[in-house]
Design an enzyme around this catalytic site. Structure first.
Site, PDB file in Angstrom:
ATOM      1  CB  ILE A   1     -85.963  12.510  -4.449  1.00  9.22           C
ATOM      2  CG1 ILE A   1     -86.605  13.564  -5.329  1.00  9.22           C
ATOM      3  CG2 ILE A   1     -84.574  12.920  -4.022  1.00  9.22           C
ATOM      4  CD1 ILE A   1     -88.071  13.632  -5.214  1.00  9.22           C
ATOM      5  N   GLY A   2     -83.809  10.179  -5.702  1.00  6.16           N
ATOM      6  CA  GLY A   2     -82.647   9.991  -6.576  1.00  6.16           C
ATOM      7  C   GLY A   2     -81.344  10.523  -5.988  1.00  6.16           C
ATOM      8  CE  LYS A   3     -81.708  11.647   0.151  1.00  4.17           C
ATOM      9  NZ  LYS A   3     -83.108  11.244  -0.062  1.00  4.17           N
TER      10      LYS A   3
ATOM     11  CE  LYS B   1     -78.420   7.447   3.747  1.00  4.65           C
ATOM     12  NZ  LYS B   1     -79.377   8.106   2.843  1.00  4.65           N
TER      13      LYS B   1
ATOM     14  CD  GLU C   1     -77.910   9.355  -0.280  1.00  2.00           C
ATOM     15  OE1 GLU C   1     -77.030   8.641  -0.817  1.00  2.00           O
ATOM     16  OE2 GLU C   1     -79.128   9.052  -0.272  1.00  2.00           O
TER      17      GLU C   1
ATOM     18  N   PRO D   1     -81.739  11.703 -16.665  1.00  2.00           N
ATOM     19  CG  PRO D   1     -81.134  10.864 -18.760  1.00  2.00           C
ATOM     20  CD  PRO D   1     -80.587  11.599 -17.562  1.00  2.00           C
TER      21      PRO D   1
HETATM   22  N1  ADP Z   1     -82.394   8.442 -13.227  1.00  2.00           N
HETATM   23  C1  ADP Z   1     -83.087   7.396 -12.775  1.00  2.00           C
HETATM   24  N2  ADP Z   1     -83.720   6.560 -13.625  1.00  2.00           N
HETATM   25  C2  ADP Z   1     -84.422   5.514 -13.183  1.00  2.00           C
HETATM   26  N3  ADP Z   1     -84.551   5.192 -11.883  1.00  2.00           N
HETATM   27  C3  ADP Z   1     -83.952   5.982 -10.980  1.00  2.00           C
HETATM   28  C4  ADP Z   1     -83.190   7.120 -11.361  1.00  2.00           C
HETATM   29  N4  ADP Z   1     -82.713   7.712 -10.249  1.00  2.00           N
HETATM   30  C5  ADP Z   1     -83.151   6.983  -9.216  1.00  2.00           C
HETATM   31  N5  ADP Z   1     -83.884   5.939  -9.645  1.00  2.00           N
HETATM   32  C6  ADP Z   1     -84.497   4.907  -8.815  1.00  2.00           C
HETATM   33  O1  ADP Z   1     -85.356   5.529  -7.865  1.00  2.00           O
HETATM   34  C7  ADP Z   1     -85.244   4.896  -6.608  1.00  2.00           C
HETATM   35  C8  ADP Z   1     -84.805   5.914  -5.581  1.00  2.00           C
HETATM   36  O2  ADP Z   1     -83.519   6.405  -5.932  1.00  2.00           O
HETATM   37  P1  ADP Z   1     -82.425   6.717  -4.827  1.00  2.00           P
HETATM   38  O3  ADP Z   1     -81.265   7.317  -5.529  1.00  2.00           O
HETATM   39  O4  ADP Z   1     -82.166   5.521  -3.980  1.00  2.00           O
HETATM   40  O5  ADP Z   1     -83.221   7.822  -3.961  1.00  2.00           O
HETATM   41  P2  ADP Z   1     -82.888   8.449  -2.534  1.00  2.00           P
HETATM   42  O6  ADP Z   1     -81.428   8.230  -2.257  1.00  2.00           O
HETATM   43  O7  ADP Z   1     -83.257   9.893  -2.673  1.00  2.00           O
HETATM   44  O8  ADP Z   1     -83.795   7.750  -1.552  1.00  2.00           O
HETATM   45  C9  ADP Z   1     -84.249   3.748  -6.787  1.00  2.00           C
HETATM   46  O9  ADP Z   1     -84.955   2.573  -7.048  1.00  2.00           O
HETATM   47  C10 ADP Z   1     -83.450   4.177  -7.994  1.00  2.00           C
HETATM   48  O10 ADP Z   1     -82.905   3.084  -8.721  1.00  2.00           O
HETATM   49 MG    MG Z   2     -80.427   7.359  -0.649  1.00  2.00          MG
END
Ligand code: ADP
Ligand code: MG
Length: 209
Positions: free
Chosen positions: A12-14, A31, A102, A186
């Site tokens: 999700i972007g964590k 983590k 995280e 964004p």
């Molecule tokens: N703001 C953003 N813009 C573009 N891609 C993003 C953004 N945030 C996350 N991503 C992409 O989405 C995917 C999941 O992000 P991630 O931070 O690793 O999620 P999580 O930790 O919740 O599993 C990764 O490939 C990351 O590069």
């Molecule tokens: Mg992660």
């Protein structure tokens, strides 16, 4: 200050949010449960995106190869997750700066036969930052996660919304969730340190929360 970073979902972007916060707060990053080692460590992503030093990365309590829910990844390696070990590792952390922890997946992912991620959050007793999508479906996921946190009286520091502009959804989350969105990340193309640098907190003075 120490914060637990959770999300409404996996992927999700964590980690990207943590990288941004590590840079903003000059924070340490931990983590505790890293599964999916075969696909890389989130800590390495945080380091690359925030340009923090290796010493700002605290070693995980558990690392598993399979990109599965923690309980499944742990079972695959016959190494069950014990909350007590994570809490013991936590107590040993002597971070002189803010600390970001995280989670893995969302709040109700199982860690073992008895416990869920939210049990770890509750045991740590830290304010939580919830990472959500901005797009359709996020209101329901976000409000459900907020309800789960409040049901256990877990303090909430705020929400980070990730993705394309959607002011109506952000407003709905703030109004119906009674929460502040501390930042909107964004879509970054590419996802890199230079782009993350340009993102500011939406609500200040946030670190006083
Ligand atoms: N703001 C953003 N813009 C573009 N891609 C993003 C953004 N945030 C996350 N991503 C992409 O989405 C995917 C999941 O992000 P991630 O931070 O690793 O999620 P999580 O930790 O919740 O599993 C990764 O490939 C990351 O590069
Ligand atoms: Mg992660």
């Amino acid at each position: 200050m120490r914060y637990f970073i959770t999300g409404t979902d996996t992927n999700i972007g964590k980690t990207v949010s943590c990288a941004w916060l590590v840079h903003q707060l000059q924070a340490f990053y931990w983590k505790p449960i890293q599964s999916g080692l075969s696909e890389g460590r989130d800590g390495d992503t945080v380091k690359a995106l925030s340009r923090c030093s290796e010493s700002q990365l605290i070693p995980s309590s558990y690392e598993f190869q399979a990109p599965l829910s923690p309980h499944q990844a742990a079972a695959a390696e016959n190494q069950p997750i014990h909350l007590d070990k994570i809490l013991e590792d936590y107590r040993r952390i002597n971070a002189s700066a803010p600390l970001l922890i995280e989670g893995a997946g969302g709040l109700l992912v199982p860690l073992n036969d008895q416990e869920l991620m939210i049990d770890l959050v509750q045991a740590l007793g830290l304010p939580t930052i919830l990472v959500t999508r901005t797009t359709l479906g996020t209101i329901n996921h976000t409000l459900l996660s907020l309800e789960a946190l409040r049901h256990r009286a877990i303090p909430l520091a705020g929400v980070i919304a990730v993705g394309e502009e959607n002011p109506a959804n952000l407003r709905a989350i703030e109004v119906y969730g009674n929460v502040s969105i501390i930042a909107h990340l964004p879509i970054l193309s590419p996802v890199c340190y230079e782009r993350l640098l340009t993102i500011q907190f939406r609500t200040l003075p946030w670190t006083l929360l």
